[in-house]
Design a protein around this motif. Structure first.
Motif, PDB file in Angstrom:
ATOM      1  N   UNK A 112      42.484 -21.742 -18.459  1.00 26.79           N
ATOM      2  CA  UNK A 112      42.778 -21.904 -19.890  1.00 26.79           C
ATOM      3  C   UNK A 112      44.251 -21.617 -20.166  1.00 26.79           C
ATOM      4  N   UNK A 113      45.118 -22.346 -19.458  1.00 23.00           N
ATOM      5  CA  UNK A 113      46.528 -22.240 -19.786  1.00 23.00           C
ATOM      6  C   UNK A 113      46.829 -22.834 -21.150  1.00 23.00           C
ATOM      7  N   UNK A 114      46.076 -23.872 -21.521  1.00 24.71           N
ATOM      8  CA  UNK A 114      46.173 -24.475 -22.851  1.00 24.71           C
ATOM      9  C   UNK A 114      44.753 -24.689 -23.350  1.00 24.71           C
ATOM     10  N   UNK A 115      44.408 -24.062 -24.463  1.00 31.04           N
ATOM     11  CA  UNK A 115      43.034 -24.102 -24.953  1.00 31.04           C
ATOM     12  C   UNK A 115      42.574 -25.512 -25.246  1.00 31.04           C
ATOM     13  N   UNK A 116      43.435 -26.319 -25.864  1.00 33.44           N
ATOM     14  CA  UNK A 116      43.049 -27.675 -26.237  1.00 33.44           C
ATOM     15  C   UNK A 116      42.763 -28.528 -24.995  1.00 33.44           C
ATOM     16  N   UNK A 117      43.624 -28.441 -23.987  1.00 36.78           N
ATOM     17  CA  UNK A 117      43.412 -29.207 -22.758  1.00 36.78           C
ATOM     18  C   UNK A 117      42.167 -28.731 -22.009  1.00 36.78           C
ATOM     19  N   UNK A 118      41.919 -27.427 -22.007  1.00 34.38           N
ATOM     20  CA  UNK A 118      40.733 -26.905 -21.328  1.00 34.38           C
ATOM     21  C   UNK A 118      39.462 -27.346 -22.026  1.00 34.38           C
ATOM     22  N   UNK A 119      39.484 -27.422 -23.351  1.00 29.57           N
ATOM     23  CA  UNK A 119      38.316 -27.906 -24.085  1.00 29.57           C
ATOM     24  C   UNK A 119      38.063 -29.382 -23.777  1.00 29.57           C
ATOM     25  N   UNK A 120      39.120 -30.172 -23.670  1.00 28.81           N
ATOM     26  CA  UNK A 120      38.950 -31.574 -23.305  1.00 28.81           C
ATOM     27  C   UNK A 120      38.376 -31.702 -21.894  1.00 28.81           C
ATOM     28  N   UNK A 121      38.841 -30.879 -20.985  1.00 29.93           N
ATOM     29  CA  UNK A 121      38.325 -30.908 -19.615  1.00 29.93           C
ATOM     30  C   UNK A 121      36.858 -30.491 -19.577  1.00 29.93           C
ATOM     31  N   UNK A 122      36.501 -29.489 -20.396  1.00 30.26           N
ATOM     32  CA  UNK A 122      35.105 -29.061 -20.485  1.00 30.26           C
ATOM     33  C   UNK A 122      34.215 -30.184 -20.994  1.00 30.26           C
ATOM     34  N   UNK A 123      34.674 -30.895 -22.022  1.00 27.04           N
ATOM     35  CA  UNK A 123      33.911 -32.015 -22.556  1.00 27.04           C
ATOM     36  C   UNK A 123      33.782 -33.133 -21.522  1.00 27.04           C
ATOM     37  N   UNK A 124      34.843 -33.380 -20.779  1.00 26.21           N
ATOM     38  CA  UNK A 124      34.794 -34.426 -19.747  1.00 26.21           C
ATOM     39  C   UNK A 124      33.781 -34.074 -18.662  1.00 26.21           C
ATOM     40  N   UNK A 125      33.784 -32.843 -18.198  1.00 25.77           N
ATOM     41  CA  UNK A 125      32.831 -32.429 -17.172  1.00 25.77           C
ATOM     42  C   UNK A 125      31.396 -32.485 -17.695  1.00 25.77           C
ATOM     43  N   UNK A 126      31.219 -32.191 -18.978  1.00 27.44           N
ATOM     44  CA  UNK A 126      29.882 -32.275 -19.568  1.00 27.44           C
ATOM     45  C   UNK A 126      29.383 -33.714 -19.586  1.00 27.44           C
ATOM     46  N   UNK A 127      30.277 -34.649 -19.912  1.00 29.97           N
ATOM     47  CA  UNK A 127      29.899 -36.058 -19.910  1.00 29.97           C
ATOM     48  C   UNK A 127      29.657 -36.566 -18.491  1.00 29.97           C
ATOM     49  N   UNK A 128      30.399 -36.040 -17.514  1.00 29.62           N
ATOM     50  CA  UNK A 128      30.226 -36.461 -16.130  1.00 29.62           C
ATOM     51  C   UNK A 128      28.847 -36.053 -15.609  1.00 29.62           C
ATOM     52  N   UNK A 129      28.290 -34.937 -16.111  1.00 23.53           N
ATOM     53  CA  UNK A 129      26.942 -34.541 -15.680  1.00 23.53           C
ATOM     54  C   UNK A 129      25.910 -35.591 -16.075  1.00 23.53           C
ATOM     55  N   UNK A 130      26.060 -36.183 -17.265  1.00 28.99           N
ATOM     56  CA  UNK A 130      25.160 -37.265 -17.666  1.00 28.99           C
ATOM     57  C   UNK A 130      25.373 -38.497 -16.787  1.00 28.99           C
ATOM     58  N   UNK A 131      26.636 -38.769 -16.459  1.00 27.03           N
ATOM     59  CA  UNK A 131      26.923 -39.904 -15.588  1.00 27.03           C
ATOM     60  C   UNK A 131      26.318 -39.703 -14.205  1.00 27.03           C
ATOM     61  N   UNK A 132      26.343 -38.467 -13.712  1.00 27.68           N
ATOM     62  CA  UNK A 132      25.750 -38.180 -12.416  1.00 27.68           C
ATOM     63  C   UNK A 132      24.246 -38.359 -12.406  1.00 27.68           C
ATOM     64  N   UNK A 133      23.603 -38.120 -13.547  1.00 24.66           N
ATOM     65  CA  UNK A 133      22.160 -38.339 -13.629  1.00 24.66           C
ATOM     66  C   UNK A 133      21.799 -39.819 -13.663  1.00 24.66           C
ATOM     67  N   UNK A 134      22.730 -40.649 -14.134  1.00 22.96           N
ATOM     68  CA  UNK A 134      22.453 -42.082 -14.242  1.00 22.96           C
ATOM     69  C   UNK A 134      22.707 -42.830 -12.937  1.00 22.96           C
ATOM     70  N   UNK A 135      23.736 -42.445 -12.196  1.00 17.40           N
ATOM     71  CA  UNK A 135      24.086 -43.173 -10.982  1.00 17.40           C
ATOM     72  C   UNK A 135      24.786 -42.228 -10.019  1.00 17.40           C
ATOM     73  N   UNK A 136      24.913 -42.675  -8.763  1.00 19.21           N
ATOM     74  CA  UNK A 136      25.583 -41.877  -7.750  1.00 19.21           C
ATOM     75  C   UNK A 136      26.990 -42.394  -7.517  1.00 19.21           C
ATOM     76  N   UNK A 137      27.689 -41.749  -6.575  1.00 20.51           N
ATOM     77  CA  UNK A 137      29.086 -42.107  -6.323  1.00 20.51           C
ATOM     78  C   UNK A 137      29.221 -43.514  -5.757  1.00 20.51           C
ATOM     79  N   UNK A 138      28.247 -43.944  -4.968  1.00 18.00           N
ATOM     80  CA  UNK A 138      28.312 -45.284  -4.387  1.00 18.00           C
ATOM     81  C   UNK A 138      28.224 -46.359  -5.463  1.00 18.00           C
TER      82      UNK A 138
END
Length: 203
Positions: A112-138
């Protein structure tokens, strides 16, 4: 006449691109049923069978005096892929700089060097979890390969519409980022665009 030649060259390039895209997609789809070792070994066997067959064919033509005996893959063998000492050092330094920059960025996001950037990264990782449930890396890799070949073609055909859409989307993103930034800074009003904050006089 010139436009016809350009169209012919364009469609030949598109045909080659389609063949490469088809081969890549088929190879990636085969990974769903086969291991990567089997796919790589099978592709290597197919390529070697082709190159050896062509080499023997040209050799026979030369023996029968029906050819000049030129190696069919001489241009590939003479292709210079070596790097000089300066070039190797340049690319090595560039790779080190990019690696250090990536590590520094990840460190700032996690700690959390920058709160705003860390919050955006947190939201991105949260969305990636849904993407991981839908499909795999291949699956994502196959989609990426298709996009690499199809997106440039779509952009060249609809450049004006795509640019206008990008400008509109960028404007909305800038507004949202400005709102979130002001929210993290205490929710103050937006800065006054007039010089010195002077308010225009009402008539």
């Amino acid at each position: 006449m010139t436009s016809k030649v350009m169209d012919l060259i364009y469609w030949k390039d598109m045909e080659r691109t389609g063949m490469v895209l088809t081969g890549l997609v088929v190879g990636l789809l085969s990974l769903f049923q086969l291991s990567i070792i089997s796919v790589v070994s099978t592709l290597s066997l197919a390529i070697m069978c082709f190159t050896i067959s062509v080499r023997i064919y040209y050799k026979l033509l030369h023996v029968l005096q029906l050819g000049d005996g030129v190696h069919p893959f001489q241009s590939n063998l003479e292709l210079d892929i070596s790097l000089s000492g300066e070039e190797a050092q340049h690319y090595m330094q560039k790779a080190i700089v990019l690696s250090c920059s990536a590590v520094d960025t990840i460190r700032n996001l996690i700690f959390v060097g920058n709160l705003f950037n860390s919050l955006k990264f947190l939201l991105l990782m949260y969305l990636v979890t849904f993407l991981g449930n839908l499909c795999n890396a291949l699956t994502l890799l196959i989609i990426g390969v298709i996009a690499v070949f199809s997106v440039p073609l779509f952009y060249t055909r609809h450049q004006d519409k795509v640019d206008s859409c990008f400008i509109a989307v960028q404007a909305h993103i800038d507004n949202i980022k400005d709102f979130l930034h002001r929210l993290t800074q205490g929710g103050g009003p937006p800065p006054d665009p007039t010089p010195g904050g002077a308010k225009p006089k009402a008539n």
